[in-house]
Motif scaffolding. Structure first.
Motif, PDB file in Angstrom:
ATOM      1  N   ASP A 113      40.201 -11.038  11.562  1.00  0.00           N
ATOM      2  CA  ASP A 113      39.912 -12.040  12.593  1.00  0.00           C
ATOM      3  C   ASP A 113      40.364 -13.411  12.110  1.00  0.00           C
ATOM      4  OD1 ASP A 113      38.887 -13.683  14.638  1.00  0.00           O
ATOM      5  OD2 ASP A 113      37.035 -13.967  13.512  1.00  0.00           O
ATOM      6  N   ASP A 114      41.564 -13.786  12.546  1.00  0.00           N
ATOM      7  CA  ASP A 114      42.060 -15.145  12.424  1.00  0.00           C
ATOM      8  C   ASP A 114      42.534 -15.554  13.819  1.00  0.00           C
ATOM      9  OD1 ASP A 114      41.592 -15.403   9.630  1.00  0.00           O
ATOM     10  OD2 ASP A 114      43.389 -14.234   9.227  1.00  0.00           O
ATOM     11  N   HIS A 115      43.160 -16.717  13.910  1.00  0.00           N
ATOM     12  CA  HIS A 115      43.536 -17.224  15.228  1.00  0.00           C
ATOM     13  C   HIS A 115      44.893 -17.900  15.184  1.00  0.00           C
ATOM     14  CE1 HIS A 115      39.470 -16.535  16.888  1.00  0.00           C
ATOM     15  NE2 HIS A 115      39.122 -16.733  15.624  1.00  0.00           N
ATOM     16  N   VAL A 116      45.647 -17.729  16.251  1.00  0.00           N
ATOM     17  CA  VAL A 116      46.911 -18.427  16.417  1.00  0.00           C
ATOM     18  C   VAL A 116      46.694 -19.582  17.396  1.00  0.00           C
ATOM     19  CG1 VAL A 116      47.602 -16.766  18.226  1.00  0.00           C
ATOM     20  CG2 VAL A 116      49.314 -18.238  17.158  1.00  0.00           C
ATOM     21  N   ILE A 117      47.145 -20.757  17.027  1.00  0.00           N
ATOM     22  CA  ILE A 117      47.249 -21.860  17.976  1.00  0.00           C
ATOM     23  C   ILE A 117      48.668 -21.771  18.515  1.00  0.00           C
ATOM     24  CG2 ILE A 117      47.035 -24.346  18.331  1.00  0.00           C
ATOM     25  CD1 ILE A 117      44.458 -23.061  17.365  1.00  0.00           C
ATOM     26  N   GLU A 118      48.802 -21.327  19.735  1.00  0.00           N
ATOM     27  CA  GLU A 118      50.119 -20.980  20.258  1.00  0.00           C
ATOM     28  C   GLU A 118      51.070 -22.185  20.246  1.00  0.00           C
ATOM     29  OE1 GLU A 118      47.115 -18.148  21.830  1.00  0.00           O
ATOM     30  OE2 GLU A 118      47.273 -20.349  21.845  1.00  0.00           O
ATOM     31  N   PRO A 119      52.296 -22.004  19.735  1.00  0.00           N
ATOM     32  CA  PRO A 119      53.300 -23.064  19.842  1.00  0.00           C
ATOM     33  C   PRO A 119      53.702 -23.280  21.298  1.00  0.00           C
ATOM     34  CG  PRO A 119      54.260 -21.063  18.914  1.00  0.00           C
ATOM     35  CD  PRO A 119      52.779 -20.830  19.005  1.00  0.00           C
ATOM     36  N   GLY A 120      54.244 -24.449  21.583  1.00  0.00           N
ATOM     37  CA  GLY A 120      54.456 -24.850  22.969  1.00  0.00           C
ATOM     38  C   GLY A 120      55.433 -24.018  23.763  1.00  0.00           C
ATOM     39  N   HIS A 121      56.267 -23.206  23.102  1.00  0.00           N
ATOM     40  CA  HIS A 121      57.314 -22.474  23.810  1.00  0.00           C
ATOM     41  C   HIS A 121      56.929 -21.055  24.196  1.00  0.00           C
ATOM     42  CE1 HIS A 121      57.845 -21.333  19.538  1.00  0.00           C
ATOM     43  NE2 HIS A 121      58.137 -20.151  20.049  1.00  0.00           N
ATOM     44  N   VAL A 122      55.720 -20.619  23.907  1.00  0.00           N
ATOM     45  CA  VAL A 122      55.360 -19.206  24.080  1.00  0.00           C
ATOM     46  C   VAL A 122      55.702 -18.697  25.469  1.00  0.00           C
ATOM     47  CG1 VAL A 122      53.428 -17.584  24.212  1.00  0.00           C
ATOM     48  CG2 VAL A 122      53.571 -19.186  22.304  1.00  0.00           C
ATOM     49  N   TRP A 123      55.270 -19.424  26.495  1.00  0.00           N
ATOM     50  CA  TRP A 123      55.470 -18.932  27.865  1.00  0.00           C
ATOM     51  C   TRP A 123      56.743 -19.467  28.496  1.00  0.00           C
ATOM     52  CZ3 TRP A 123      50.608 -20.014  25.871  1.00  0.00           C
ATOM     53  CH2 TRP A 123      49.754 -18.906  25.773  1.00  0.00           C
ATOM     54  N   SER A 153      34.347  -8.159  16.364  1.00  0.00           N
ATOM     55  CA  SER A 153      35.033  -9.232  15.653  1.00  0.00           C
ATOM     56  C   SER A 153      34.182 -10.505  15.581  1.00  0.00           C
ATOM     57  CB  SER A 153      36.367  -9.529  16.335  1.00  0.00           C
ATOM     58  OG  SER A 153      37.133  -8.348  16.464  1.00  0.00           O
ATOM     59  N   GLU A 154      34.090 -11.047  14.375  1.00  0.00           N
ATOM     60  CA  GLU A 154      33.332 -12.257  14.064  1.00  0.00           C
ATOM     61  C   GLU A 154      31.877 -12.168  14.554  1.00  0.00           C
ATOM     62  OE1 GLU A 154      33.638 -17.056  14.533  1.00  0.00           O
ATOM     63  OE2 GLU A 154      35.531 -15.961  14.635  1.00  0.00           O
ATOM     64  N   GLY A 155      31.299 -10.991  14.462  1.00  0.00           N
ATOM     65  CA  GLY A 155      29.914 -10.819  14.888  1.00  0.00           C
ATOM     66  C   GLY A 155      28.939 -10.754  13.735  1.00  0.00           C
ATOM     67  N   ASN A 156      29.470 -10.761  12.491  1.00  0.00           N
ATOM     68  CA  ASN A 156      28.655 -10.562  11.290  1.00  0.00           C
ATOM     69  C   ASN A 156      28.044  -9.158  11.279  1.00  0.00           C
ATOM     70  OD1 ASN A 156      29.157 -12.992   9.906  1.00  0.00           O
ATOM     71  ND2 ASN A 156      27.727 -14.066  11.264  1.00  0.00           N
ATOM     72  N   ILE A 157      27.374  -8.808  10.198  1.00  0.00           N
ATOM     73  CA  ILE A 157      26.903  -7.433  10.027  1.00  0.00           C
ATOM     74  C   ILE A 157      25.459  -7.326   9.550  1.00  0.00           C
ATOM     75  CG2 ILE A 157      29.226  -6.542   9.605  1.00  0.00           C
ATOM     76  CD1 ILE A 157      28.576  -6.603   6.579  1.00  0.00           C
ATOM     77  N   GLY A 158      24.868  -8.426   9.096  1.00  0.00           N
ATOM     78  CA  GLY A 158      23.533  -8.352   8.502  1.00  0.00           C
ATOM     79  C   GLY A 158      22.464  -7.856   9.447  1.00  0.00           C
ATOM     80  N   TRP A 159      22.676  -8.009  10.746  1.00  0.00           N
ATOM     81  CA  TRP A 159      21.701  -7.597  11.751  1.00  0.00           C
ATOM     82  C   TRP A 159      21.812  -6.099  12.102  1.00  0.00           C
ATOM     83  CZ3 TRP A 159      24.556  -5.561  15.643  1.00  0.00           C
ATOM     84  CH2 TRP A 159      25.860  -6.026  15.784  1.00  0.00           C
ATOM     85  N   ILE A 160      22.901  -5.448  11.704  1.00  0.00           N
ATOM     86  CA  ILE A 160      23.151  -4.074  12.144  1.00  0.00           C
ATOM     87  C   ILE A 160      22.054  -3.100  11.719  1.00  0.00           C
ATOM     88  CG2 ILE A 160      24.711  -2.104  11.879  1.00  0.00           C
ATOM     89  CD1 ILE A 160      27.051  -4.043  12.024  1.00  0.00           C
ATOM     90  N   PRO A 161      21.553  -3.139  10.467  1.00  0.00           N
ATOM     91  CA  PRO A 161      20.514  -2.170  10.093  1.00  0.00           C
ATOM     92  C   PRO A 161      19.285  -2.234  10.987  1.00  0.00           C
ATOM     93  CG  PRO A 161      21.425  -3.169   8.133  1.00  0.00           C
ATOM     94  CD  PRO A 161      21.998  -3.928   9.296  1.00  0.00           C
TER      95      PRO A 161
END
Length: 406
Positions: free
Chosen positions: A16-26, A270-278
């Motif tokens: 889980d990372d993120h792209v900041i889309e460059p201006g030409h994508v579309w 994704s990006e939900g953490n795991i400590g609460w799962i048990p």
């Protein structure tokens, strides 16, 4: 007698990372007649640099491009690309940041379309929106991931308004190398049918994901909601409470019956953490044990549960909740000490690590250093699974060889 080699724990794969889309994508990818109306980066007299699409103006939040800034400098206000670290929007420049932090490979969620393409679901012109979905996916696979084979895991979006078209887009992008598809943690707040829809609205999407072995990735916040504990809760309290969206997604999927119908479908929280799962697994099993009889009968407080609402399509007589979880669900975390301490319950094969680059929650540039500290007391072979082994297996991804260190 042979001994197992100590695994290399100097690199991780972030799911889980993120792209900041460059201006030409579309503008580089849609037909010429749409270039003036597709998402485009412009200078706006009132808002500064913004993305414009239909009647929307979408600025780039400073919290989404915090890499390289001190915590005291974090801001939710809009910032221009000129003030961002190049790794936010340039996949080649990002490699330097990845190498510095011990990130061998990265799966990136979108920013302008939001985490599962909500922007295009909300659009008026669905013909253009479909072209924009395809343009984003081609950019992600061909340009972003294609710039450095073995360093990026391709994640795609789909047209949420048309599950049959979504299935075709999954098939198209899977043939090009996609390994995951973004989906909403809760479609209801978006105005879409839930995963329990009696007409099985989402089945074409789920069937295509299962057939192509794409992992259904649900990023926290992909319901376009921020939970509020009370009407005037402090904002930081609500941010802390945000993982309840992910726990809700887990429980909805476990009790939905979807995994009984799609027996090899897999989801990543994704990006939900795991400590609460048990806790929630334990509580879910308590509910099953104590309450299943009257729920199966369709009884309710002062009346009855209508139709199949009691259990939906779930076959409770042939339902092993714990095994269903281990077979289908993968928890993802940035930094979760309690979760690591409970890997025996959560499942060493059900956990993957993230860095959230370049967001304000990111552990960058200390990603591998912090991960090694957190996993110091974990068996090295288990630590390897958490750092990269599970990601390689789940996403069917073979990373490039680690860069040579100086």
């Amino acid at each position: 007698m042979t001994t197992m080699r100590t695994p290399d724990l100097n690199w991780l794969i972030s799911v889980d990372d993120h792209v900041i889309e460059p201006g030409h994508v579309w503008t580089d990818r849609v037909p010429a007649k749409y270039r003036d109306v597709a998402p485009r980066l412009v200078q706006d007299a009132e808002h500064g640099e913004v993305w414009v699409y239909e009647d929307r103006k979408v600025p780039s939040s400073g919290l989404a491009a915090s890499a390289g800034r001190k915590k005291e400098e974090f801001t939710p206000n809009a910032i221009p690309y000129s003030e961002m670290r190049a790794g936010c929007y340039d996949s080649v420049a990002r490699l330097e940041d990845m190498d510095r932090a011990g990130i061998l490979a990265s799966l990136c969620f979108p920013s302008v379309p939001r985490f599962c393409g909500q922007l295009f679901w909300e659009a008026e012109d669905k013909e253009l929106a479909m072209l924009c979905v395809q343009a984003y996916n081609d950019f992600m696979i061909d340009e972003w991931c294609g710039s450095a084979p073995g360093r990026y895991i391709p994640l795609v979006i789909v047209p949420l308004w048309d599950p049959k078209a979504a299935a075709k887009e999954i098939e198209r992008t899977a043939a090009k190398g996609a390994r995951g598809v973004a989906f909403s943690e809760n479609p209801a707040p978006l105005g879409l049918p839930t995963i329990h829809d009696p007409k099985r609205y989402w089945d074409p999407l789920f069937a295509a994901a299962q057939e192509t072995e794409l992992i259904v990735c649900m990023h926290v916040g992909s319901s376009s909601t921020m939970p509020k504990i009370s009407p005037n809760s402090p904002f930081m309290a609500n941010m802390t409470w945000g993982a309840n969206r992910t726990s809700g997604a887990l429980l909805e999927w476990l009790f939905s019956g979807i995994f009984q119908r799609f027996t090899s479908l897999k989801i990543a929280l994704s990006e939900g953490n795991i400590g609460w799962i048990p806790y929630f697994l334990e509580r879910a099993e308590q509910v099953l044990d104590h309450q299943r009889a009257w729920i199966q009968r369709g009884e309710a407080f002062g009346g009855s549960l209508e139709g199949k609402h009691a259990v939906g399509s779930l076959d409770l007589d042939n339902f092993d909740l714990r095994q269903t979880y281990h077979d289908h669900v993968f928890g993802c975390f940035i930094d979760d000490v309690h979760g690591i301490r409970n890997l025996d319950v959560i499942g060493e094969d059900n956990v993957m690590i993230e860095t959230d680059y370049p967001h304000s929650d990111s552990t960058w540039p200390d990603c591998i250093k912090l991960a090694q500290e957190r996993l110091a007391d974990v068996d090295p072979h288990v630590a390897y699974k958490v750092l990269r082994g599970n990601a390689e297996r789940v996403f069917r991804f073979t990373p490039a060889d680690p860069p040579a260190t100086a």
